[in-house]
Design a protein around this motif. Structure first.
Motif, mmCIF file in Angstrom:
data_model
loop_
_atom_site.group_PDB
_atom_site.id
_atom_site.type_symbol
_atom_site.label_atom_id
_atom_site.label_comp_id
_atom_site.label_asym_id
_atom_site.label_seq_id
_atom_site.Cartn_x
_atom_site.Cartn_y
_atom_site.Cartn_z
ATOM 1 N N ALA A 23 43.886 37.439 37.783
ATOM 2 C CA ALA A 23 42.693 37.557 36.942
ATOM 3 C C ALA A 23 41.505 36.847 37.579
ATOM 4 O O ALA A 23 40.373 37.347 37.567
ATOM 5 C CB ALA A 23 42.972 36.992 35.556
ATOM 6 N N PHE A 79 40.167 33.693 32.622
ATOM 7 C CA PHE A 79 40.644 35.036 32.334
ATOM 8 C C PHE A 79 42.134 35.068 32.654
ATOM 9 O O PHE A 79 42.630 34.242 33.431
ATOM 10 C CB PHE A 79 39.912 36.092 33.176
ATOM 11 C CG PHE A 79 38.489 36.314 32.767
ATOM 12 C CD1 PHE A 79 38.165 37.242 31.782
ATOM 13 C CD2 PHE A 79 37.457 35.601 33.376
ATOM 14 C CE1 PHE A 79 36.849 37.448 31.401
ATOM 15 C CE2 PHE A 79 36.144 35.798 33.006
ATOM 16 C CZ PHE A 79 35.841 36.726 32.013
ATOM 17 N N VAL A 90 45.787 37.885 32.985
ATOM 18 C CA VAL A 90 46.421 39.195 32.935
ATOM 19 C C VAL A 90 47.785 39.027 32.284
ATOM 20 O O VAL A 90 48.594 38.206 32.732
ATOM 21 C CB VAL A 90 46.581 39.801 34.343
ATOM 22 C CG1 VAL A 90 47.387 41.096 34.276
ATOM 23 C CG2 VAL A 90 45.223 40.055 34.978
#
Length: 442
Positions: A158, A166, A168
């Motif tokens: 991410a 962030f 994933v």
């Protein structure tokens, strides 16, 4: 937004109220407000008086000319020109002082309700109740370590495409996140009677202003595109912003409206499962790893619109609707009444729900439910009219998380973790996951 007439009538109340909410030198602030208000009203009076005189002089010009008294007509014409200048000058002062006053009031937080405790920060919040027994035995790995070991949580991937804060999610963990959101949305609609809404994630300046994000918290927001705020957006001046919470979209559905009495006979209750976006400009160093403080996350938001006399009971009900999610997931939590110094900008009273996280051996916020009184509706000009009454009143608005999906996933992972690194699936989520009872390594 605040009622200038209320400040004018009871300035000491606002001095005390803002002082208790951490406003520096609230006495000087109120004095500045009243001085601007006085100057604004003086300019309005001057303009109105000059306009009345101009109208009278214009009418007298015709009468003088009818009498062939050209000298008087010329004198009156000169007077009209002078009065036009006076009207223009008064208008300029009115616009300037009115703008200063609006800007000043727009940056001042809501006053706290009478039963909100004094205090400066989270250390002064008051615990109201607890539910469930915190897990203090067995594995207590951090959710980030659990997810990475399962190969279902990828922060590095991410970061390469989006930067820090962030993540994933993959495989069964991604499915669990989806299951949590769907379960919470179903509970709030099917059991608690909220109307599901699928609102825009991009909103314009007035919507952000209406719920209190602008202008004060501009640095914590994501603007959809860089550029000059004066550049028109679809023919209107301003920007588009990514919502930090669906509270913005849902609450603004009643902006610039006067609702009939029958529409708010019962509170209007709306809910939405949306992505939310926060720059988190003021939180550097906190929760930089993991899912607790992300730039992009999902949340089920609850919003209620109601009459003033209904908002206190609605606040208790809304908080109970958020608690029901944690109870169904069998996650230990505590309910906290925030002190004046820890409440959000728009709130007059707030309950936080804090879920138990074994890895941190403490409770962490997972929901915040706030009664905003008429603060937001004044900024949005959202009103209602009682049956048989000519006068309109401002609505009360409330909002609450029901719940933050990512933080709920964190709580499930940590509280349901097993010795072998797998994660048991809570019973209420199993139907949403095709009957799966545990998440195991891929």
């Amino acid at each position: 937004m605040h009622d200038i007439r209320a400040i004018r009538d009871n300035p000491d109340l606002y001095v005390a109220g803002w002082s208790s909410r951490g406003v520096d030198d609230a006495q000087s602030m109120v004095e500045s407000i009243l001085k601007l208000d006085e100057a604004l009203r003086a300019a309005q009076t001057k303009g109105q008086e000059a306009l009345a005189k101009r109208n009278a002089a214009s009418k007298a010009i015709g009468a003088a000319m009818g009498k062939k008294d050209m000298a008087e007509a010329d004198r009156l014409k000169a007077e009209v020109e002078t009065l036009k200048n006076d009207i223009a000058e008064a208008g300029e002062v009115e616009a300037a002082k009115g703008g200063e006053l609006r800007d000043l009031l727009a940056g001042l937080k809501n006053l706290a309700a009478n039963d909100v405790p004094d205090g400066a920060d989270e250390n002064d919040n008051v615990e109201v109740s607890k539910w469930g027994t915190p897990r203090t035995e067995g594995p207590a790995k951090d959710h980030a370590d659990l997810g990475e070991a399962l190969k279902m949580l990828d922060f590095e991937g991410a970061a390469k495409m989006s930067g820090s804060r962030f993540a994933v999610l993959k495989g069964q963990l991604a499915r669990m996140e989806r299951a949590i959101g769907q379960f919470m949305l179903d509970l709030q609609t099917d059991t608690h009677g909220y109307t599901e809404v699928n609102p825009p994630l991009l909103v314009k300046d007035p919507a952000m202003f209406g719920t209190g994000q602008l202008p004060k918290f501009k640095e914590d927001l994501f603007r959809a595109a860089d550029g000059d705020p004066s550049v028109p957006v679809d023919g209107e001046t301003g920007n588009r912003w990514l919502i930090p919470t669906a509270e913005v979209s849902l609450t603004n559905l009643v902006r610039e409206q006067i609702l009939p009495d029958e529409e708010v006979a019962q509170p209007i209750r709306m809910t939405a499962l949306t992505y939310c976006f926060r720059a988190e400009a003021g939180s550097a160093g906190r929760d930089t790893r993991g899912l607790i403080r992300q730039h992009q996350f999902q949340k089920v938001e609850m919003v209620s619109i109601c009459k003033p006399e209904d908002s206190e009971a609605e606040h208790e009900r809304m908080t109970g609707c958020a608690e029901a999610v944690l109870q169904a997931l069998e996650l230990p939590y505590r309910k906290v009444l925030l002190c004046k110094g820890d409440m959000g900008f728009s709130a007059t009273k707030t309950y936080d729900l804090e879920v138990w996280l074994p890895s941190q051996n403490t409770y962490r916020e997972i929901s915040s439910c706030s009664n905003c009184g008429d603060f937001q509706s004044r900024r949005m000009d959202a009103r209602f009219k009682r049956a048989g009454e000519k006068k309109t009143e401002f609505l009360h608005t409330l909002n609450g998380s029901g719940l933050a999906v990512g933080r709920t996933l964190v709580a499930v992972m940590e509280n349901y973790q097993r010795e072998d690194g797998s994660i048991a699936v809570p019973a209420v989520l199993q139907p949403y996951m095709g009957g799966l009872t545990a998440i195991n390594a891929a």
